[in-house]
Design a protein around this motif. Structure first.
Motif, PDB file in Angstrom:
ATOM      1  N   GLN A   1     -44.953   5.909  16.418  1.00 13.31           N
ATOM      2  CA  GLN A   1     -44.818   7.036  17.592  1.00 13.31           C
ATOM      3  C   GLN A   1     -46.234   7.311  18.050  1.00 13.31           C
ATOM      4  O   GLN A   1     -45.681   7.168  19.039  1.00 13.31           O
ATOM      5  CB  GLN A   1     -44.260   7.907  16.678  1.00 13.31           C
ATOM      6  N   GLN A   2     -47.176   6.790  17.539  1.00 13.32           N
ATOM      7  CA  GLN A   2     -48.460   7.172  18.520  1.00 13.32           C
ATOM      8  C   GLN A   2     -48.417   6.120  19.583  1.00 13.32           C
ATOM      9  O   GLN A   2     -48.632   6.549  20.760  1.00 13.32           O
ATOM     10  CB  GLN A   2     -49.293   5.873  17.611  1.00 13.32           C
TER      11      GLN A   2
ATOM     12  N   ASP B   1     -46.066   8.530  22.088  1.00  7.46           N
ATOM     13  CA  ASP B   1     -47.164   9.227  22.741  1.00  7.46           C
ATOM     14  C   ASP B   1     -48.073   9.031  23.630  1.00  7.46           C
ATOM     15  O   ASP B   1     -47.670   9.350  24.868  1.00  7.46           O
ATOM     16  CB  ASP B   1     -47.720  10.233  21.959  1.00  7.46           C
ATOM     17  N   ARG B   2     -48.081   8.004  23.935  1.00  9.95           N
ATOM     18  CA  ARG B   2     -48.839   7.420  24.996  1.00  9.95           C
ATOM     19  C   ARG B   2     -48.599   6.908  26.150  1.00  9.95           C
ATOM     20  O   ARG B   2     -49.000   6.960  27.235  1.00  9.95           O
ATOM     21  CB  ARG B   2     -50.373   5.771  24.205  1.00  9.95           C
TER      22      ARG B   2
ATOM     23  N   GLU C   1     -52.915   1.185  19.238  1.00  7.21           N
ATOM     24  CA  GLU C   1     -52.747   0.670  17.332  1.00  7.21           C
ATOM     25  C   GLU C   1     -52.437  -1.032  18.131  1.00  7.21           C
ATOM     26  O   GLU C   1     -51.200  -1.280  16.741  1.00  7.21           O
ATOM     27  CB  GLU C   1     -51.682   1.916  17.208  1.00  7.21           C
TER      28      GLU C   1
END
Length: 227
Positions: free
Chosen positions: A80-81, A84-85, A209
């Motif tokens: 999910q990170q 979002d990016r 990440e």
């Protein structure tokens, strides 16, 4: 004396006849009652299966079809990170139509709709993924802005997209590249998780990440070597 016997015989005959008539009437009444009850019972018996059928909920309809060919890549969700990016790098806003190629569980189109109010279109060849994505969109309350299509991404018309996201493989990206350059409008952003597009140099590269995200912008006149 004979007169009394005669009268007694007549009365006895009348009584017997009356009893016979009464007996016949009773039998006829019983038959009439039975004849009235039998159709009602039969009708109820005939209606019972219909009522049972009506009580059962109809089978849910589905828009999915048997998978036409194996998927180009295995299903691996994007964290999910990273999602979002990717949307941030794609400069997504409420006016955008985001096409996610190989949409899996639908998280990129759903996030685009939830966070930015954009329209999201997910493309996946796997009917199981389409069903899962539709259910996730329903739970997220964005079915009015998100759509998932069971299609071969190489056969999908991409001309409506203003942002394209993907998480495929290097050879699939290169194979898809001419289609992106021909069908997308100049200025459309293409955002890829993990893999580049060969000779097509990205406009931007970021680490998120521990994952790599690439961004390209569709040029007005694509170089011949990229087509």
């Amino acid at each position: 004396m004979q007169t009394k016997k005669l009268l007694l015989g007549v009365l006895t005959g009348i009584s017997v006849a009356s009893l016979s008539i009464a007996g016949c009437t009773t039998q006829q009444d019983n038959v009439a009652v039975e004849s009235q009850q039998t159709p009602a019972s039969t009708t109820a018996a005939q209606q019972e299966p219909v009522n049972n059928t009506q009580a059962q909920a109809p089978a849910p309809t589905t828009t999915t079809q048997p998978q036409e060919r194996p998927a180009d890549v295995p299903y691996v969700p994007t964290p999910q990170q990273v999602v979002d990016r990717m949307l941030k790098l794609g400069q997504v806003d409420k006016n955008d139509v985001v096409y996610d190629l190989g949409s899996g569980d639908g998280r990129i189109p759903i996030t685009a709709a939830q966070k930015y109010g954009a329209r999201g279109i997910g493309i996946d060849i796997d009917p199981e993924r389409i069903q899962e994505a539709n259910e996730n969109a329903r739970k997220a309350g964005v079915t009015d802005r998100v759509e998932f299509r069971q299609q071969d991404l190489f056969q999908t018309d991409l001309s409506e997209a203003t942002v394209v996201t993907l998480y495929l493989l290097p050879d699939i990206n290169v194979k898809l590249r001419p289609k992106l350059l021909k069908e997308l409008k100049p200025g459309t952003l293409v955002v890829s998780h993990a893999f580049d597009m060969g000779e097509w140099k990205p406009e931007r590269v970021e680490q998120v990440e521990g994952r790599t995200v690439y961004v390209w912008r569709i040029p007005k006149n694509p170089p011949a070597n990229l087509l």
